[in-house]
Write a protein that holds these residues in place. Sequence first.
Motif: not given
Length: 455
Positions: A51-52, A55, A137-139, A410-411, A413-414, A416
């Motif tokens: 998922l990451n 995204m 990191k997604f941010s 995934d878990q 950062e999101h 999910e």
Amino acid sequence: MSSGIVTLAAEAPKLSAANTGFMLICSALVMVMTPGLAFFYGGMVRVKSALNMLMMSFISLAIVTILWVLYGFSMAFGTDHGSIIGWDSDYLGLSGLGITQLWDGYTIPVYVFAVFQLMFAIITPALISGALADRVKFSAWALFIALWVTVVYFPVAHWVWGAGGWAFELGVIDFAGGTAVHINAGAAALGVILVIGKRVGFGRDPMRPHSLPLVMLGAALLWFGWFGFNAGSWLGNDDGVGAVMFVNTQVATAAAILAWLAYEKIKHGAFTTLGAASGAVAGLVAITPAGGSVSPLGAIAVGAIAGVLCAMAVSLKYKFGYDDSLDVVGVHLVGGVVGSLLVGFFATGGVQSDAQGLFYGGGLDQLGKQAAGVGATLAYSLIASAILALIIDKTIGMRVSEDDEVSGIDQAEHAETAYDFSGAGGGGSRSSSVPAPPTKEEKAQAAPQGKKVEA
């Protein structure tokens, strides 16, 4: 009224409904490439990062679109300043444009040109994400995209494609993005991974793709969208150059698949689906700068050479110890360099321009120009991207914690996961996760001895 004025008026470009419609379709095709890239990359990572990875591509669609409208188009294609950057206040917010105002020298509106180029700006940082899988990191990634397109992509796009840009004026040939997109993204990927380091377990733990069907689906979407990416870059359909580019795109991709698979069979003893998908992308990357300059026979050579060299290059990360997770350096950087330099050998002088390569009597002149474009883009993107990554790392931090990386980004950062297995089991024809009510026999077995069980 003088005859000269009448002639100029007659020759002034007029809006072409056919070219405008063609370019809108090409823009949509290029947009589809970013979700296609998401599937391509998403299938290549482990299940805990799927998922990451999706995204990291999708967020580029959002961030770059807004920045492009606000100031990106102005920086890339505005009035030249010092051969380095563009700027035009009419392009800020796309607010000073008339709906039928034509892009200079063409028969399509400025709005159409702007949205077509937007799709290139979106996919370029998304390409970088494949090198950073599992650990960013997604941010931090979102901030990196915003800074990178501003500091690196918009200026480089002006160098290569903007009127007055130094590479444009030098005569560097980049039909659809070998330097501005692929070398730019590949060099950036290398710069960032040198700053953030390797994944936990790199070189020790198995890190195989979790879904090769997704990889193949993503490669197919990329290939499909790439026809708009390449053929559309001529900005019209009047003189046949776009048609040559369309044919060369198909031809080079096919040649690269065959070359990659042949190398893979000789080297490793098998024809893999991952190799076929990677070979396709390598061929698409290499023909991107060259396809408007070479013949179909030249396209075969470009694709075959890129297929072998990119297949060889993907193993360099183990030799030199840098963790390019999904081979962005090996495919996009190497493929972009190969395709850009081969223009200097295979350019026929009879398609997009009269520039000829070494094999067609042009000497080393065009090769020297191509090398200048390649070297400058590679060096600038590598250094600038590493500095941006270092700044982000020292402020908000680029990487997730080691525990989050091991347990699954995934878990972390999101919140999910890509696949929910809670309802899976051997329930035969029952698809619900709710257990079936007990049968009469099961009730009897579960009841205490001597107690009557109701049916």
